[in-house]
Design a protein around this motif. Structure first.
Motif, PDB file in Angstrom:
ATOM      1  N   TYR A  49      38.755  35.773  48.545  1.00 36.78           N
ATOM      2  CA  TYR A  49      38.336  35.804  49.948  1.00 36.78           C
ATOM      3  C   TYR A  49      38.022  34.397  50.460  1.00 36.78           C
ATOM      4  O   TYR A  49      38.494  33.984  51.521  1.00 36.78           O
ATOM      5  N   ASP A  63      39.714  32.032  53.410  1.00 40.48           N
ATOM      6  CA  ASP A  63      38.943  31.531  54.548  1.00 40.48           C
ATOM      7  C   ASP A  63      39.021  30.006  54.644  1.00 40.48           C
ATOM      8  O   ASP A  63      39.013  29.447  55.738  1.00 40.48           O
ATOM      9  N   HIS A  86      32.008  46.736  61.458  1.00 37.54           N
ATOM     10  CA  HIS A  86      33.144  46.202  62.211  1.00 37.54           C
ATOM     11  C   HIS A  86      33.016  46.514  63.699  1.00 37.54           C
ATOM     12  O   HIS A  86      33.432  45.730  64.539  1.00 37.54           O
ATOM     13  N   ASN A 101      38.818  45.949  57.421  1.00 37.48           N
ATOM     14  CA  ASN A 101      39.593  45.914  56.194  1.00 37.48           C
ATOM     15  C   ASN A 101      40.588  47.048  56.197  1.00 37.48           C
ATOM     16  O   ASN A 101      40.220  48.220  56.188  1.00 37.48           O
TER      17      ASN A 101
HETATM   18  N1  ARG Z   1      37.176  41.660  56.629  1.00 38.10           N
HETATM   19  C1  ARG Z   1      35.885  41.133  56.350  1.00 38.10           C
HETATM   20  C2  ARG Z   1      34.923  42.245  56.016  1.00 38.10           C
HETATM   21  O1  ARG Z   1      35.060  43.317  56.514  1.00 38.10           O
HETATM   22  C3  ARG Z   1      35.321  40.345  57.488  1.00 38.10           C
HETATM   23  C4  ARG Z   1      36.064  39.088  57.797  1.00 38.10           C
HETATM   24  C5  ARG Z   1      35.225  38.124  58.547  1.00 38.10           C
HETATM   25  N2  ARG Z   1      35.929  36.935  58.870  1.00 38.10           N
HETATM   26  C6  ARG Z   1      36.184  35.927  58.005  1.00 38.10           C
HETATM   27  N3  ARG Z   1      36.870  34.932  58.433  1.00 38.10           N
HETATM   28  N4  ARG Z   1      35.745  35.981  56.773  1.00 38.10           N
HETATM   29  O2  ARG Z   1      33.991  42.053  55.266  1.00 38.10           O
END
Ligand code: ARG
Length: 566
Positions: A309, A313, A135, A126
């Motif tokens: 979110y 997706d 991550h 993020n």
């Molecule tokens: N950026 C998200 C996080 O850190 C993870 C993303 C994972 N991928 C997805 N397609 N949702 O929580």
């Protein structure tokens, strides 16, 4: 090992009957109940029935045919309606070793994924928040899965789905406009931007209107407010540099960095489709989709019109299906997002599409320190890059103590330190929480990455400046249990990789490599490898070399460098 011969006999015999008599006969290849009757047994009833010839002539014919396959067969013994075969194990072992040496890094290649596309979504930090341990796990697991799947013949497409959109950017913009100063920030962008984000969260605890301002700022971004978009781009670029440091160190790359922001203009389409299909429901000004009794509804649009979110997706999964034509898509994301991905799959099904089964949440657990969740959040930021550098430093100290005259100590320490971190993670089944111990993981002994590198280096030093002729071996040595066991281990490489690809679990390969290294070290404690006798020496060298090839290739599949010296 014998399984490979079994399937060769089965396939070739079936092919023979097809070509000669134009009949489809399913040949069953089994193991005799009693091992002193042979290693392989083929009942011939079905052939007699189909060809309508007497049993003795069927058996005689089949025997001749099998002998013509040029397999390591010691003896063929027909008993009644069965053809029993004794495998020449030492010849088989020799053939395996020869294959490894000829095929080198291609040994273990599989085609179970041939012609199939896999899209992988991993790392995905993020932006504006710091790169978390979660991550890092996603990065290492995703990278290894990519390499494993490629080895199995899949076409892969890897995406770093950056968290570069969402209210946290509203927060950053509000914080920057209130307390930020461009020149100050540019002195140390990553730390200063993180500090701004932390400050916002602290202040918002006492002043809830800040959160409203942040939501409004994000809404402005979605409406394409140019000033905000410029700020967004600047913050995104600077923050990405932190992640890039880690990718550079681990030598990881992606085919795409299209993150959440990329889908900003692709959400309306899917929201309209939900609307048209009558799935979208009004709820307190927001738009939701009911997903059934076993799951909370999906919130698609906030009451202020902001996207979420899951909305992004959903847009992304359709875009990817169309663009990358995946047969499988893997989301390497922590256990805490289990519900999110269940909702995503349910949404796909509710919309009338049939590919929800191709969507895999490749979940993983947390890192624990002393039983508690390790965190990089909130002020007490342990930067991951510092953790990696500490591992490298510890590796350097060990190398320096053991082998002070080594050239390229720095570079080698880098690879050993990375091996410690990567293997320390991947050896655990990904779904479980991990208790991580840096000092332990860097050690050259125990279940560590450096132990595997060290075993490979031991073999390299035995073989250094030596030549050997593989066609001049003493194959009878392979009858000895410690030889045979080691070859059996080597021969299991391909099925191990295939299993890892099916279970989507690099830990399968880690366990295998630890066993292989252990078997080799045991072998080496029994057998002096560099002996006088030329034939024995050639055999030993060939065996040792094949172990090194497999160890090195296995390490590569985990994202770890092998070494020639350390
Ligand atoms: N950026 C998200 C996080 O850190 C993870 C993303 C994972 N991928 C997805 N397609 N949702 O929580």
């Amino acid at each position: 090992m014998i399984n490979q011969i079994k399937s060769l006999i089965k396939n070739n015999l079936e092919k023979y009957y097809k070509e000669k008599y134009n009949v489809e006969i399913t040949i069953v290849v089994e193991e005799p109940k009693n091992s002193n009757m042979g290693d392989i047994s083929i009942p011939m009833f079905s052939v007699v029935k189909t060809l309508k010839k007497p049993m003795p002539s069927i058996i005689e014919e089949a025997k001749e045919v099998i002998l013509g396959f040029d397999l390591p067969i010691l003896e063929i013994n027909p008993i009644n309606a069965f053809i029993n075969i004794f495998v020449d194990k030492s010849k088989l072992a020799y053939q395996i070793i020869k294959n490894v040496i000829n095929e080198e890094q291609n040994y273990g290649n599989s085609d179970i994924g041939k012609g199939k596309n896999v899209t992988l979504d991993y790392s995905s930090p993020n932006i504006a928040k710091s790169f978390s341990i979660g991550h890092l796990r996603s990065t290492m697991i995703g990278n290894s899965l990519k390499l494993i799947l490629k080895k199995c013949g899949y076409n892969t497409y890897s995406i770093n789905y950056l968290g570069d959109w969402g209210t946290q950017f509203g927060k950053m913009i509000v914080a920057y406009k209130k307390w930020g100063n461009y020149d100050e920030i540019m002195k140390d962008p990553i730390n200063n931007l993180t500090a701004l984000y932390v400050k916002f969260n602290e202040e918002a605890l006492n002043d809830p209107t800040l959160d409203d301002e942040a939501r409004e700022a994000f809404r402005q971004m979605e409406l394409k407010n140019q000033e905000y978009l410029d700020l967004w781009k600047w913050i995104r670029d600077e923050s990405l540099k932190e992640s890039k440091q880690i990718y550079d160190l681990l030598e990881i790359d992606f085919d795409s960095y299209n993150g959440e922001a990329f889908y900003n203009d692709k959400m309306d389409e899917v929201i309209n489709e939900l609307e048209q299909k009558g799935l979208l429901k009004e709820d307190d000004g927001a738009k939701i989709v009911d997903l059934g009794d076993d799951m909370p509804p999906a919130l698609i649009k906030r009451s202020d019109g902001g996207s979420l979110y899951i909305t992004r997706d959903l847009a992304a999964v359709f875009y990817r299906k169309k663009e990358y034509k995946f047969d499988k898509i893997l989301y390497v994301v922590g256990n805490e997002q289990k519900l999110h991905f269940e909702q995503l799959k349910r949404l796909i099904t509710k919309m009338g599409y049939d590919f929800a089964d191709e969507v895999n949440h490749v979940n993983f657990g947390l890192y624990l320190t002393n039983g508690k969740k390790a965190s990089t959040r909130k002020g007490n930021v342990t930067k991951l890059i510092d953790v990696l550098n500490t591992a490298i430093k510890l590796a350097y100290d060990q190398i320096d103590a053991k082998n002070p005259d080594l050239e390229n100590k720095e570079e080698i320490a880098k690879y050993v330190g990375i091996a410690a971190i990567v293997f320390g993670d991947l050896k655990n089944y990904r779904g479980l929480d991990v208790e991580f111990n840096l000092e332990q993981s860097v050690k050259f002994e125990g279940q560590t990455g450096p132990y595997l590198q060290y075993t490979s280096v031991r073999i390299a030093s035995i073989l250094k400046d030596k030549t050997f002729d593989i066609s001049n071996c003493d194959t009878s040595l392979f009858e000895k249990p410690h030889y045979f066991e080691l070859v059996k281990e080597v021969a299991a490489f391909k099925t191990t990789i295939e299993r890892a690809s099916i279970e989507l679990a690099p830990s399968v390969i880690c366990k295998y490599l630890l066993n292989l290294a252990q078997s080799f070290n045991k072998f080496y404690s029994i057998e002096k490898i560099n002996v006088e006798d030329e034939k024995i020496r050639n055999t030993n060298f060939a065996l040792a070399k094949s172990v090194r090839i497999v160890l090195n290739e296995g390490l590569r599949l985990l994202g770890i460098h092998y070494l020639d010296e350390m």
